[in-house]
Design an enzyme around this catalytic site. Sequence first.
Site, mmCIF file in Angstrom:
data_model
loop_
_atom_site.group_PDB
_atom_site.id
_atom_site.type_symbol
_atom_site.label_atom_id
_atom_site.label_comp_id
_atom_site.label_asym_id
_atom_site.label_seq_id
_atom_site.Cartn_x
_atom_site.Cartn_y
_atom_site.Cartn_z
ATOM 1 N N LYS A 128 0.864 -1.227 0.034
ATOM 2 C CA LYS A 128 0.080 -0.098 -0.104
ATOM 3 C C LYS A 128 0.854 1.090 -0.046
ATOM 4 O O LYS A 128 1.800 1.190 0.821
ATOM 5 C CB LYS A 128 -0.854 -0.123 1.304
ATOM 6 C CG LYS A 128 -1.648 1.081 1.576
ATOM 7 C CD LYS A 128 -2.642 1.473 0.550
ATOM 8 C CE LYS A 128 -3.543 2.834 0.948
ATOM 9 N NZ LYS A 128 -4.699 3.151 -0.013
ATOM 10 N N GLU A 162 14.549 1.846 8.455
ATOM 11 C CA GLU A 162 13.623 2.829 7.956
ATOM 12 C C GLU A 162 12.301 2.633 7.782
ATOM 13 O O GLU A 162 11.567 1.485 7.875
ATOM 14 C CB GLU A 162 14.226 2.950 6.326
ATOM 15 C CG GLU A 162 15.697 2.889 6.386
ATOM 16 C CD GLU A 162 16.250 3.673 5.006
ATOM 17 O OE1 GLU A 162 15.319 4.266 4.218
ATOM 18 O OE2 GLU A 162 17.146 3.952 4.959
ATOM 19 N N ARG A 194 24.381 -1.190 6.316
ATOM 20 C CA ARG A 194 25.699 -0.587 6.013
ATOM 21 C C ARG A 194 25.556 0.738 6.713
ATOM 22 O O ARG A 194 24.568 1.233 7.259
ATOM 23 C CB ARG A 194 25.804 -0.583 4.412
ATOM 24 C CG ARG A 194 24.582 0.345 3.781
ATOM 25 C CD ARG A 194 24.533 0.498 2.690
ATOM 26 N NE ARG A 194 23.116 0.853 1.778
ATOM 27 C CZ ARG A 194 22.769 2.161 2.046
ATOM 28 N NH1 ARG A 194 23.411 3.134 2.484
ATOM 29 N NH2 ARG A 194 21.679 2.518 1.262
#
Length: 465
Positions: free
Chosen positions: A206, A280, A297
């Site tokens: 979505k 994130e 990283r």
Amino acid sequence: MGEPSKIEKVLVCNRGEIAVRVIRACRELGIASAVAYSAADKDSRAVQLADEAVCIGPGPSPRSYLNVPALVHAVGKVGADAVHPGYGFLSEDAHFAQVCLDLGITFIGPSPEVITAMGDKTNARRAMAKAGLPLPAGSEEPLSGAAEAAERAAAAGYPVILKAAAGGGGKGMKVVYSPHDLAAALVEVQQTARTLFLDDRVYLEKYITAARHVEVQILGDQHGSIVHLGERDCSIQRRQQKLVEESPSTVLTPEMRERMCAAAVRGAAAAGYSSAGTVEFLVDQAGDFYFMEMNSRIQVEHPVTEVRSGIDLVAWMIRVAAGEPLGFGQEDITLSGHAIECRINSEDAAAGWAGSFGLLERFVPPAGPGVRVDTHGFPGYRIPPYYDSLLAKVIVHAESRHEAMRRMDRALAEFDCAGVSTTIGFHRELMAHPQFQAGTHRLDFVDKYLADSGELQHTERSAME
């Protein structure tokens, strides 16, 4: 600080400002550094600063910075016992990490297993869901074809976003607003994924409209300790590429921040993560947040966290890879003030953000209180055409967001760069924009701003004159 117990020489398998950053961290730790460079980078700042340098091939990255056999040969040639991949290139390549492990070379980053698990976005979604992190509605497995895509999109509700399962860095994705466009968009994303990642698997989520992009910096050791170092807001983007990052985020309440950071640590622990990494999230207009991906990283924007925390993330990546425990817990971390980073790219925003390459005739970065500049640029440096356009990162730190914005504008006004076009003028205009100053911007801000602003082109041209 103390020296790592096992690592004696690091081969930096990267270029540009991140190569310079790693070399500096090595020097402060008392570790020898060598840099692997392409023929196009033979006169680079990293080559000048490293203790040793070895050429690994011609300019194009597939024949140099992405050439695993050439990098392994370079490790042996300089006698390095560790490699630091920086960001981009092979930094999230599990094959490269495994090759290093098999040869007894320390890979400064997470394990190949973790890189594989987090690099496959569908695997990452399943793992984070199991750890209790909230996810946007979508497909748990890669889509089998257009029929399943239509079914999943109808269940999630339009708009939806198609993403490459092996993707990252804002590439291999497309927003679809109508069922009529879905089949063609799926083919397009599959082709892009096949070209960029050699993997045409695609999944669907979505699409969260008017979202904010907020990420949490985590740091873990090989002994089971994981901490977070607060969040960074990366909502100023162009084509999914970040332009500005800041901390703390203006969209999080203290309660949201606590929940998001706790979720990031929980997800990292579930993945068995060690080294520096980033979890994130997307934040919607209702204040709910959803896991997006985990980057295994160091991030381009890591200095934002370093100036607020006083913790050297690159040095700690090396120390963790050497087997050191963190030696501090969450209660020992203090985040102070407000930090903003502007990415100064060699691009012309007034000409469709076209890359600008060539000789830096003048290059005098800003300085003064609360200003840090990470760059590989210098007067007389010739920017090659083969790589990312990032030229410098200007990072400011101040007690408040208002003071940080004022300080950033002062720093950008001081930045004297001639010979190529840069995004300095764009960032000055951004710092003065009422919506950015109010902290109410969303991910679509740059597109709207560029469409609405008649002043940007004038600002960019003035900055280049």
